[in-house]
Scaffold this active site. Structure first.
Site, PDB file in Angstrom:
ATOM      1  N   HIS A  72      -8.404  54.663 103.397  1.00  0.00           N
ATOM      2  CA  HIS A  72      -7.341  56.135 103.912  1.00  0.00           C
ATOM      3  C   HIS A  72      -7.425  56.815 102.432  1.00  0.00           C
ATOM      4  CE1 HIS A  72      -4.257  53.651 106.445  1.00  0.00           C
ATOM      5  NE2 HIS A  72      -5.717  53.908 107.167  1.00  0.00           N
ATOM      6  N   TYR A 200       5.989  54.896 104.031  1.00  0.00           N
ATOM      7  CA  TYR A 200       6.787  54.327 102.292  1.00  0.00           C
ATOM      8  C   TYR A 200       7.970  54.934 102.977  1.00  0.00           C
ATOM      9  CZ  TYR A 200       3.179  52.007  99.975  1.00  0.00           C
ATOM     10  OH  TYR A 200       1.879  50.920  99.699  1.00  0.00           O
ATOM     11  N   PRO A 292       6.223  44.205  95.478  1.00  0.00           N
ATOM     12  CA  PRO A 292       5.404  44.846  96.824  1.00  0.00           C
ATOM     13  C   PRO A 292       5.113  46.393  97.298  1.00  0.00           C
ATOM     14  CG  PRO A 292       7.327  43.551  98.356  1.00  0.00           C
ATOM     15  CD  PRO A 292       7.413  43.766  96.593  1.00  0.00           C
ATOM     16  N   LYS A 296       0.332  46.059  94.639  1.00  0.00           N
ATOM     17  CA  LYS A 296       0.063  46.213  93.635  1.00  0.00           C
ATOM     18  C   LYS A 296      -0.382  44.826  93.318  1.00  0.00           C
ATOM     19  CE  LYS A 296      -1.010  50.302  91.509  1.00  0.00           C
ATOM     20  NZ  LYS A 296      -2.085  50.644  93.359  1.00  0.00           N
ATOM     21  N   TYR A 384      -1.256  54.537  92.512  1.00  0.00           N
ATOM     22  CA  TYR A 384      -1.558  53.897  93.616  1.00  0.00           C
ATOM     23  C   TYR A 384      -3.299  53.840  93.599  1.00  0.00           C
ATOM     24  CZ  TYR A 384      -0.460  52.303  98.676  1.00  0.00           C
ATOM     25  OH  TYR A 384      -0.711  51.549  99.267  1.00  0.00           O
TER      26      TYR A 384
HETATM   27  P1  FAD Z   1      -1.554  32.954  95.245  1.00  0.00           P
HETATM   28  O1  FAD Z   1      -2.860  33.837  96.705  1.00  0.00           O
HETATM   29  O2  FAD Z   1      -0.267  32.554  95.683  1.00  0.00           O
HETATM   30  O3  FAD Z   1      -2.958  31.493  95.629  1.00  0.00           O
HETATM   31  C1  FAD Z   1      -2.509  30.337  94.738  1.00  0.00           C
HETATM   32  C2  FAD Z   1      -2.892  29.377  95.431  1.00  0.00           C
HETATM   33  O4  FAD Z   1      -3.037  28.683  94.947  1.00  0.00           O
HETATM   34  C3  FAD Z   1      -2.375  28.824  96.839  1.00  0.00           C
HETATM   35  O5  FAD Z   1      -3.426  29.026  97.553  1.00  0.00           O
HETATM   36  C4  FAD Z   1      -2.376  27.980  96.425  1.00  0.00           C
HETATM   37  O6  FAD Z   1      -1.923  26.677  97.669  1.00  0.00           O
HETATM   38  C5  FAD Z   1      -2.463  27.068  95.046  1.00  0.00           C
HETATM   39  N1  FAD Z   1      -1.653  26.572  94.479  1.00  0.00           N
HETATM   40  C6  FAD Z   1       0.267  26.067  94.387  1.00  0.00           C
HETATM   41  N2  FAD Z   1       0.198  25.798  92.913  1.00  0.00           N
HETATM   42  C7  FAD Z   1      -0.781  24.906  93.192  1.00  0.00           C
HETATM   43  C8  FAD Z   1      -1.119  23.425  92.346  1.00  0.00           C
HETATM   44  N3  FAD Z   1      -0.464  22.215  91.528  1.00  0.00           N
HETATM   45  N4  FAD Z   1      -2.864  22.323  92.504  1.00  0.00           N
HETATM   46  C9  FAD Z   1      -3.190  23.691  92.491  1.00  0.00           C
HETATM   47  N5  FAD Z   1      -3.004  24.501  93.958  1.00  0.00           N
HETATM   48  C10 FAD Z   1      -1.794  24.867  94.148  1.00  0.00           C
HETATM   49  N6  FAD Z   1       1.279  41.540  97.764  1.00  0.00           N
HETATM   50  C11 FAD Z   1       0.985  42.924  98.039  1.00  0.00           C
HETATM   51  O7  FAD Z   1      -0.605  43.659  97.359  1.00  0.00           O
HETATM   52  N7  FAD Z   1       1.735  43.167  99.414  1.00  0.00           N
HETATM   53  C12 FAD Z   1       2.115  42.027 100.125  1.00  0.00           C
HETATM   54  O8  FAD Z   1       2.590  42.947 101.259  1.00  0.00           O
HETATM   55  C13 FAD Z   1       2.231  41.034  99.590  1.00  0.00           C
HETATM   56  N8  FAD Z   1       3.632  40.130 100.192  1.00  0.00           N
HETATM   57  C14 FAD Z   1       3.227  39.042  99.217  1.00  0.00           C
HETATM   58  C15 FAD Z   1       4.545  38.367 100.419  1.00  0.00           C
HETATM   59  C16 FAD Z   1       4.838  36.948  99.893  1.00  0.00           C
HETATM   60  C17 FAD Z   1       5.579  36.395 100.778  1.00  0.00           C
HETATM   61  C18 FAD Z   1       3.886  36.491  98.692  1.00  0.00           C
HETATM   62  C19 FAD Z   1       4.087  35.223  97.698  1.00  0.00           C
HETATM   63  C20 FAD Z   1       2.948  37.692  97.736  1.00  0.00           C
HETATM   64  C21 FAD Z   1       2.796  38.538  98.172  1.00  0.00           C
HETATM   65  N9  FAD Z   1       2.111  39.270  97.716  1.00  0.00           N
HETATM   66  C22 FAD Z   1       1.666  40.852  98.131  1.00  0.00           C
HETATM   67  C23 FAD Z   1       1.165  39.334  96.641  1.00  0.00           C
HETATM   68  C24 FAD Z   1      -0.015  39.025  96.778  1.00  0.00           C
HETATM   69  O9  FAD Z   1      -0.204  38.428  97.427  1.00  0.00           O
HETATM   70  C25 FAD Z   1      -0.338  38.384  95.715  1.00  0.00           C
HETATM   71  O10 FAD Z   1      -0.275  39.224  94.676  1.00  0.00           O
HETATM   72  C26 FAD Z   1      -1.629  37.271  95.723  1.00  0.00           C
HETATM   73  O11 FAD Z   1      -1.571  36.798  96.749  1.00  0.00           O
HETATM   74  C27 FAD Z   1      -2.590  36.654  94.388  1.00  0.00           C
HETATM   75  O12 FAD Z   1      -2.920  35.902  94.290  1.00  0.00           O
HETATM   76  P2  FAD Z   1      -3.238  35.131  93.800  1.00  0.00           P
HETATM   77  O13 FAD Z   1      -4.463  33.824  94.364  1.00  0.00           O
HETATM   78  O14 FAD Z   1      -3.666  34.712  92.371  1.00  0.00           O
HETATM   79  O15 FAD Z   1      -2.070  34.074  93.932  1.00  0.00           O
HETATM   80  C1  DHB Z   2       1.777  46.396 102.931  1.00  0.00           C
HETATM   81  C2  DHB Z   2       1.846  46.004 101.786  1.00  0.00           C
HETATM   82  C3  DHB Z   2       2.635  46.866 101.182  1.00  0.00           C
HETATM   83  O1  DHB Z   2       3.417  45.723  99.365  1.00  0.00           O
HETATM   84  C4  DHB Z   2       2.492  47.855 100.689  1.00  0.00           C
HETATM   85  O2  DHB Z   2       1.976  48.218  99.645  1.00  0.00           O
HETATM   86  C5  DHB Z   2       1.818  48.507 101.554  1.00  0.00           C
HETATM   87  C6  DHB Z   2       0.456  47.462 102.587  1.00  0.00           C
HETATM   88  C7  DHB Z   2       0.810  45.649 104.232  1.00  0.00           C
HETATM   89  O3  DHB Z   2       0.747  44.080 104.274  1.00  0.00           O
HETATM   90  O4  DHB Z   2       0.243  46.073 105.069  1.00  0.00           O
END
Ligand code: FAD
Ligand code: DHB
Length: 389
Positions: A72, A200, A292, A296, A384
């Protein structure tokens, strides 16, 4: 030592770190609490900064993203019926990639399987020990049996609710937090997007985001009060509210259909400092959460991994510890700028319950300023598409 780096958490941070380290000949073991199916069922982020795209390619997991992802060049921000186009490419020379977190995670699992990396699912009661000794150890319970691994370093990639951050003594970490008084209700649906780019939308009824995964799969969100439950929102109610928050020219193109996923995520800004405690390093959501609105969360996890994999590689391959000493400061410098951008986007686009009439005028003025000032649009675009690593 049983392995060089134990990685707690098999989400995108843990998998990408492991993949990059393995490619440099560094041995890792990943400990994940959930099943692989559960990790892959979580619908989360959808937008990759260009730096994240390049990191995934460098990690050898970019092929499907390059085939199936959508590049995009810009996005829309709207105020009622006024649409402000932010042309990322014209303003910064950079673009973003629409490619879901689920797909990124799946590609990383496949690549890690091909590398033969040990990924242990279903671990319980993880304990991180001996962080100030000559080597660290990690204990966990698998199928009722307690196990122990020794290693040089531990990477805490276990998300906001993980055990890694809490392993750092409370009096040795500083937490910064802002909890927003609303959440995002999101749905996934096999319908075509209302627009070729994301929208947005700021409206008097609250925020909405029209996002997508492909030409026949949309991800749409509406701002909801924290007290709302998913069960309160039938598909019909969701689409009705969503269309009222979009500008008329987009709403008239809306095609609705059944949702295949529906969930509510609370919005929070959170940082825990420092990111290092002896032989333990925090990465991604384990250390910080952004609302979100600026897309980021996942991208910050990727930049943390970039800094940490460089640092661990220098320490383990060349005995050079300057990188691991500098990791926390280097990563936090970028984290705080993404915090600021995410907070600013959230404030500019959401209606706060009980707000005064001044607040709505400030949002409108921010959007009008963006419409009229290329400098303002370039500032938004630069943030962004992602600040440099
Ligand atoms: P996570 O993806 O949380 O991965 C952590 C992993 O560690 C998980 O698989 C978990 O099961 C595991 N874990 C936890 N505790 C333990 C333990 N004690 N022992 C072993 N394993 C463990 N970001 C965006 O940019 N846009 C979005 O739309 C967006 N939507 C989101 C919606 C939700 C509900 C959430 C929670 C987050 C969202 N985010 C979004 C943020 C984005 O998904 C996260 O920043 C990203 O997943 C970070 O990755 P991570 O691997 O650091 O953590
Ligand atoms: C999506 C989620 C976001 O938080 C965002 O800023 C843009 C896109 C998505 O899930 O597609």
């Amino acid at each position: 030592m049983d392995t060089q780096v134990v990685i707690i958490g098999g989400g995108p941070s843990g998998l990408l770190l492991s993949q990059l380290l393995n490619r440099e000949g560094i041995a890792t073991v990943i400990l994940e609490r959930s099943s692989r199916a559960h990790v892959l069922s979580r619908i989360r982020a959808g937008i990759l900064e260009w730096g994240s795209v390049e990191m995934l390619r460098e990690a050898g997991v970019g092929a499907r993203m390059d085939r199936e992802g959508f590049v995009h060049d810009g996005t829309y921000l709207t105020d009622e019926d006024q649409m402000v186009h932010i042309d990322f490419h014209a303003l910064t020379g950079k673009r973003v990639m629409v490619y879901g977190q689920t797909e990124v995670t799946q590609d990383l699992y496949r690549a890690q399987d091909a590398m033969g990396t040990t990924i242990v699912h279903g671990v319980e009661d993880v304990r991180i020990l001996d962080l100030d000794g000559a080597q660290a150890s990690v204990e966990y319970v698998l199928n009722g049996e307690r196990k122990r691994l020794s290693c040089a370093y531990v990477a805490g990639c276990d998300g906001f609710h993980g055990v890694s951050r809490k392993t750092i003594p409370e009096d040795r970490r500083r937490e910064f937090e802002r909890v927003y008084p609303f959440g995002w209700l999101g749905i996934l649906s096999h319908t075509p997007p209302v627009s070729d780019e994301l929208i947005y939308a700021n409206s008097p009824r609250g925020f909405a985001l029209a996002s997508m995964r492909n030409a026949n799969l949309v991800r749409c969100y509406v701002q909801v009060p924290l007290s709302d439950k998913v069960e309160d929102w039938s598909d019909a109610r969701f689409w009705d509210e969503f269309s009222r928050r979009l500008p008329a020219q987009a709403a008239e193109r809306l095609v609705t259909g059944p949702s295949i996923e529906k969930s509510i995520a609370p919005l929070r800004s959170f940082v825990s400092e420092p990111l290092r405690w002896g032989r333990l390093f925090l990465v991604g959501d384990a250390a910080h959460i952004v609302p979100p609105t600026g897309a980021k969360g996942l991208n910050l996890a990727v930049s943390d991994v970039f800094y940490l994999h460089q640092a661990l590689s220098a320490a383990l391959k060349a005995g050079d510890e300057t990188g691991i000493d500098g990791y926390s400061g280097r990563a936090l410098n970028r984290i705080w700028k993404a915090m600021r951008f995410s907070w600013q986007m959230t404030t500019m686009l959401h209606r706060f319950d009980g707000e005064d009439s001044f607040a709505a005028q400030m949002r409108r003025a921010s959007l009008r300023h963006l419409a009229e000032s290329e400098t303002a649009r370039r500032d938004l675009a630069e943030n962004y598409v992602g600040l440099p690593y």
